[in-house]
Design an enzyme around this catalytic site. Sequence first.
Site, PDB file in Angstrom:
ATOM      1  N   GLY A  14       0.841  -1.302  -0.095  1.00 40.48           N
ATOM      2  CA  GLY A  14       0.053   0.044  -0.069  1.00 40.48           C
ATOM      3  C   GLY A  14       0.786   1.259   0.048  1.00 40.48           C
ATOM      4  O   GLY A  14       2.259   1.326   0.170  1.00 40.48           O
ATOM      5  N   VAL A  16       1.215   3.889   2.263  1.00 37.64           N
ATOM      6  CA  VAL A  16       2.048   4.164   3.527  1.00 37.64           C
ATOM      7  C   VAL A  16       2.698   2.864   3.813  1.00 37.64           C
ATOM      8  O   VAL A  16       4.081   3.238   4.240  1.00 37.64           O
ATOM      9  CB  VAL A  16       0.747   4.667   4.394  1.00 37.64           C
ATOM     10  N   TYR A 128     -17.250   2.722   5.080  1.00 36.56           N
ATOM     11  CA  TYR A 128     -15.685   2.617   5.407  1.00 36.56           C
ATOM     12  C   TYR A 128     -15.402   3.458   6.770  1.00 36.56           C
ATOM     13  O   TYR A 128     -14.459   3.064   7.531  1.00 36.56           O
ATOM     14  CB  TYR A 128     -15.172   3.370   4.139  1.00 36.56           C
TER      15      TYR A 128
END
Length: 304
Positions: A14, A16, A128
């Site tokens: 991902g 980060v 989310y």
Amino acid sequence: MQPFKRILLTGVNGQVGHALKARLTTIGELVALDRSQLDLANADAIRSAVQAIKPDLIINPAAYTAVDIAESQPLQAQAVNAIAPGIFAEEAAKINALLIHYSTDYVFDGLKNSPYVEDDLTQPVSVYGKSKLAGEDAIRAVGVPHLILRTSWVYGSYGKNFLRTILRLASEREGLKIVADQIGAPTSADAIADATVTILRDIKSGQSGTYHLTNAGETSLYGFAQGIVDTYEGMQAVKGWPDLKTYVSNILPITTSEYPTPAARPANSRLNCSKLKHDFNIELADWREALLDVMHSANFRPQQ
């Protein structure tokens, strides 16, 4: 600095996670896992991994981030964003490990007229956002030493994000319409990773808390898109990048109602980062400066 012998990093593919991987080797022995190696929807796999690796620091940037798809896949979002962080916390408590977990501006409803502070009322308006808040609550309920770092509008030179999407669209189309009534702080994955390492060099044993972590300044998504294209144009000749079809003057503002999405977004995503500065003396650069740094970086390719 609190010594860390072994670090477990999730979500290494991902944005980060990728940025963190390049930096954490200076802190301790790093075990970096991607989704194929550790599926956060599998609770037993999480427990087995932590028990086998026995880290004294767990860093969890992995998340289910498909905001709109989550509206029709709530169980998948819940498994990764809510249940998994709680399991990491439980396992961390068993081995006295510190847990660092990343959260989001989406835990707020966006109706406040000023930047949110850490203890403001959380009222997420999307699946989310609700799943990310549930993950925060699960960590706190365990009581393990932890840092929850809320950030916003994450982008970088790696992975799928707003920066790369705007450049792709601007290379294909002669004009763009971008939402102008959602306000926040674009935050680079590099800035998040650098700040995390700085925190780890200064954190005290047993220290816990929730912190807001974003680049300074604020803009709309429309302003961010303008900044991306303007920065590209300024660097184009030097870098030898191809021409865009869209120029800043061809980016037009629209309202959220003109661009409906399955998931609601906070109109105000601004996060007050004063607590981070007070406790760790960290103050991130303005978002425009961070954007320039990302696009100047050696590994940035505009047409990937």
